[in-house]
Design a protein around this motif. Structure first.
Motif, PDB file in Angstrom:
ATOM      1  N   LEU A  59      39.842  33.793  28.454  1.00  0.00           N
ATOM      2  CA  LEU A  59      41.064  34.139  29.174  1.00  0.00           C
ATOM      3  C   LEU A  59      41.168  33.346  30.475  1.00  0.00           C
ATOM      4  CD1 LEU A  59      42.553  37.662  29.576  1.00  0.00           C
ATOM      5  CD2 LEU A  59      42.240  36.253  31.623  1.00  0.00           C
ATOM      6  N   ASP A  60      42.336  32.771  30.704  1.00  0.00           N
ATOM      7  CA  ASP A  60      42.600  32.050  31.948  1.00  0.00           C
ATOM      8  C   ASP A  60      44.102  31.906  32.090  1.00  0.00           C
ATOM      9  OD1 ASP A  60      42.553  30.045  34.146  1.00  0.00           O
ATOM     10  OD2 ASP A  60      40.441  29.877  33.619  1.00  0.00           O
ATOM     11  N   GLN A  61      44.577  31.724  33.345  1.00  0.00           N
ATOM     12  CA  GLN A  61      46.008  31.490  33.534  1.00  0.00           C
ATOM     13  C   GLN A  61      46.323  30.006  33.650  1.00  0.00           C
ATOM     14  OE1 GLN A  61      47.608  33.109  37.134  1.00  0.00           O
ATOM     15  NE2 GLN A  61      46.137  32.089  38.473  1.00  0.00           N
ATOM     16  N   ALA A  62      45.277  29.155  33.738  1.00  0.00           N
ATOM     17  CA  ALA A  62      45.477  27.696  33.849  1.00  0.00           C
ATOM     18  C   ALA A  62      45.590  27.127  32.447  1.00  0.00           C
ATOM     19  CB  ALA A  62      44.319  27.061  34.610  1.00  0.00           C
ATOM     20  N   ASN A 121      46.715  39.703  37.191  1.00  0.00           N
ATOM     21  CA  ASN A 121      47.599  40.718  37.771  1.00  0.00           C
ATOM     22  C   ASN A 121      48.582  41.310  36.765  1.00  0.00           C
ATOM     23  OD1 ASN A 121      47.611  38.602  40.619  1.00  0.00           O
ATOM     24  ND2 ASN A 121      46.486  40.520  40.443  1.00  0.00           N
ATOM     25  N   ASN A 122      48.550  40.775  35.558  1.00  0.00           N
ATOM     26  CA  ASN A 122      49.406  41.320  34.501  1.00  0.00           C
ATOM     27  C   ASN A 122      48.582  42.343  33.716  1.00  0.00           C
ATOM     28  OD1 ASN A 122      51.065  41.883  32.341  1.00  0.00           O
ATOM     29  ND2 ASN A 122      51.636  39.742  31.975  1.00  0.00           N
ATOM     30  N   ALA A 154      44.736  35.951  47.850  1.00  0.00           N
ATOM     31  CA  ALA A 154      43.302  36.199  47.717  1.00  0.00           C
ATOM     32  C   ALA A 154      43.045  37.659  47.350  1.00  0.00           C
ATOM     33  CB  ALA A 154      42.587  35.848  49.023  1.00  0.00           C
ATOM     34  N   VAL A 155      43.790  38.564  47.976  1.00  0.00           N
ATOM     35  CA  VAL A 155      43.660  39.994  47.660  1.00  0.00           C
ATOM     36  C   VAL A 155      44.079  40.268  46.220  1.00  0.00           C
ATOM     37  CG1 VAL A 155      44.540  42.301  48.184  1.00  0.00           C
ATOM     38  CG2 VAL A 155      43.910  40.756  50.053  1.00  0.00           C
ATOM     39  N   MET A 156      45.223  39.696  45.822  1.00  0.00           N
ATOM     40  CA  MET A 156      45.767  39.972  44.491  1.00  0.00           C
ATOM     41  C   MET A 156      44.850  39.482  43.372  1.00  0.00           C
ATOM     42  SD  MET A 156      48.391  41.815  44.670  1.00  0.00           S
ATOM     43  CE  MET A 156      48.832  41.701  42.938  1.00  0.00           C
ATOM     44  N   VAL A 165      42.397  42.728  43.426  1.00  0.00           N
ATOM     45  CA  VAL A 165      43.190  43.465  42.428  1.00  0.00           C
ATOM     46  C   VAL A 165      42.877  42.972  41.018  1.00  0.00           C
ATOM     47  CG1 VAL A 165      45.519  44.057  41.664  1.00  0.00           C
ATOM     48  CG2 VAL A 165      45.017  43.876  44.122  1.00  0.00           C
ATOM     49  N   GLY A 166      42.767  41.647  40.836  1.00  0.00           N
ATOM     50  CA  GLY A 166      42.436  41.113  39.518  1.00  0.00           C
ATOM     51  C   GLY A 166      41.106  41.632  39.018  1.00  0.00           C
TER      52      GLY A 166
END
Length: 625
Positions: A319-322, A350-351, A386-388, A392-393
């Protein structure tokens, strides 16, 4: 000279080669007669010699045509060609012997005396091979008379060393003068190999100073990192170019050529002894399990993927967003013939709805959480992001791991989380705190691994220096005294795998990072490895510490100490543990500030939760007053 050079460079026609070989055989049979009779040939044999010459020329010519020895270009004669000539000459001599026996049976006379047949075989073979070797040597000499001449020392006086020497001799572009072999085996030192003396590695400094070679080529495939480092350091100090021979498995068609030699890398200078993994423990945890790796397309994530595959998980979820790096990783994995059980997932941490779908669909049993924002200056400008991602992630993946009964959750952290001076480090420390506290109220074993800089990772100092050197400089360093711990990507990934397998939950594992390295020393070595001079070919410029940057990193906070494990490279940090409910409440308040886009309030709240977070070289340092 020009005439000889032109002759050597031309491809002579096959009829000429055939005629020349027959002529050599004629000279050989005459020589055999002279040798057999001590240069006083009896009249009877002398009268028969013209007929014998015609007979030998016919038989040799026929065998040459059948064996096609004349079709080979002399200057490219190979070992296989030499073997072909041997068999063709041998068969011709056998024919002479068989015909002799038949002749003697009916006429009581040998056409050629048996002893002469044997002498002729030896003289013909030596003559044909000598001519070809001579032509090959002369061609190599004349082919490029102006070619550069280099003095070379070869490390490794074994089979690979000999093959390396032969590969150098075949290189038409450069003429190599092999000064010596060097080796650390007492059984080889002082002996002669391929007419070259073998010297002792212990005397590397004096050998280099006395001989001033242009290159040192490391051919040994079993050189330990400490000896390798000594050799490389000695070469750097004496401005000697260093090359390595690739592993035998990567040789093209099993043959080594000079073009396959590789320049030494700065990673080789910093390389350490091979990490000893307890593969039995890893196998018990990984084999046959469904494994999820977040940040799978990153430096650590992609290497973790390669390491995990060795232990045959039943399914690997990457899993990655890149999307682009993830696509490249997918292409690499599709080339594997022994492992095809993987799923590629493009998703943001974040999803949470998408992440829940991943957990519900694939039901991972072990999670390696390597996804994070890691660039210090960038996160100083965007603390909300950075927080998200880092907080959060991590919470999203951890919460879902708990909900879907994941067996183990292993998070990759950083030494920047220790006494953090920047937002990136502080958010990673907060993630550590959440993971550790969650372990006390979950069936999932939550484990953290903490280490320093990774050599060659995306955006790290080494790729930056390489780019700056290749573009002509200057090399930019923030401060002359800045130091960092370094570890190779495979080392870091192996230790994450080992720590994750041995952990029971709640631990923060730290790794033996070795000695810290001064960044300026690293830059100087890289410049020299490129064969450049500092101050002449390339400059080093100091730009000042960036926002949030430390002069040196730490693996432990002042209030922390360590507990040993069965692996000498891995320790457990004893840190302050936080109540999960209290920490969750504080983090939720922090998350509530994200949509205000008020960076000052966001950072102020982080500092409340992580009291050891003291900003350096940052606009947020005022919040520490």
């Amino acid at each position: 000279m020009d005439f000889a050079e032109n002759i050597l460079k031309k491809n002579t026609p096959t009829w000429f080669n055939l005629s020349f070989d027959i002529f050599v055989c004629i000279i050989s049979i005459i020589t055999a007669y002279f040798l057999r009779f001590n240069f006083h040939i009896p009249e009877k044999d002398l009268n028969a010699l013209p007929s014998v010459i015609i007979y030998v020329a016919i038989i040799r010519g026929i065998t040459f045509i059948i064996g096609r020895t004349h079709a080979v270009i002399f200057r490219y004669t190979s070992t296989n060609d030499a073997l072909r000539i041997f068999f063709v000459i041998f068969i011709g001599s056998i024919i002479f012997g068989v015909v002799n026996l038949v002749s003697y049976k009916y006429t009581k006379v040998f056409i050629i005396p048996m002893s002469i047949i044997i002498i002729d075989f030896i003289v013909s073979l030596l003559g044909l091979l000598s001519i070809r070797v001579f032509v090959k040597i002369m061609y190599l000499q004349f082919d490029n008379p102006d070619r550069k001449k280099l003095n070379v020392i070869l490390y490794g006086a074994g089979k690979i060393g000999v093959l390396t020497k032969k590969a150098l001799e075949r290189d038409a572009g450069i003429k190599y003068n092999i000064i010596s072999f060097i080796d650390d085996s007492p059984n080889k030192i002082g002996k002669i190999l391929e007419d070259i003396k073998i010297l002792d590695t212990k005397n590397i400094d004096s050998i280099l100073k006395a001989n001033q070679p242009d290159q040192l080529i490391i051919s040994s495939q079993s050189l330990n990192p400490s000896n390798k480092k000594i050799i490389i350091e000695a070469c750097i100090a004496n401005n000697i170019n260093i090359l390595t021979v690739p592993p035998v498995s990567s040789w093209i068609n099993g043959e080594l050529s000079y073009k396959q030699f590789k320049q030494i890398k700065i990673e080789d200078v910093l390389e350490r002894e091979e990490i000893k993994l307890n593969e039995d423990i890893i196998r018990k945890v990984i084999t046959g399990k469904r494994i999820l790796i977040t940040g799978a397309a990153g430096s650590i994530g992609s290497e973790l993927t390669k390491q995990v595959i060795k232990f045959s998980p039943s399914l690997l979820i990457l899993l990655d967003q890149a999307e682009t790096p993830l696509y490249i990783l997918e292409l690499e994995l599709e080339k594997l013939s022994f492992y095809k059980k993987f799923e590629i997932v493009v998703a943001s941490l974040n999803n949470k709805e998408k992440l829940e779908s991943v957990f519900e669909t694939f039901k991972p049993e072990i999670v390696f959480h390597a996804a994070a924002y890691k660039h210090v200056p960038m996160m100083e400008k965007h603390p909300d992001e950075a927080v998200m991602v880092n907080i959060v992630g991590t919470m999203n993946i951890a919460d879902l791991s708990n909900k879907y009964n994941v067996f183990k959750f292993v998070m990759v952290s950083t030494d920047k989380a220790v006494n953090p001076t920047n937002i990136m480090g502080a958010t990673k420390r907060l993630a550590e705190m959440y993971i550790q506290s969650f372990n006390s109220c979950s069936k999932t074993s939550f484990i953290t691994t903490r280490f320093g800089n990774v050599l060659g990772s995306n955006g790290s100092v080494i790729p930056l220096f390489k780019k700056q050197i290749e573009s002509g400089g200057p090399i930019t360093i923030t401060h002359p005294d800045v130091t960092r711990f370094f570890m190779t990507i495979p080392e870091a990934s192996q230790l994450v795998l080992q720590a994750g397998s041995m952990g029971n939950g709640g631990e923060i594992f730290i790794f033996d990072m070795g000695k810290s390295v001064k960044i300026i020393d690293l830059a100087k070595k890289m410049i020299k490895l490129y064969g450049l001079e500092i101050g002449k070919d390339i400059q080093i410029v100091f730009t000042g510490l960036r926002a949030g940057e430390k002069l040196y990193e730490e693996l432990l906070a002042d209030s922390e100490n360590t507990v040993k494990t069965d692996n000498s490279d891995i320790m457990i940090a004893k840190v302050i543990e936080y109540d999960f409910d209290y920490l969750s409440k504080e983090i939720n308040e922090l998350i509530g500030l994200i949509n205000t886009f008020d960076n000052t309030q966001i950072v102020k709240k982080i500092k409340e939760i992580v009291p050891e977070f003291k900003s350096k070289n940052s606009i947020f340092a005022k919040l520490d007053d």
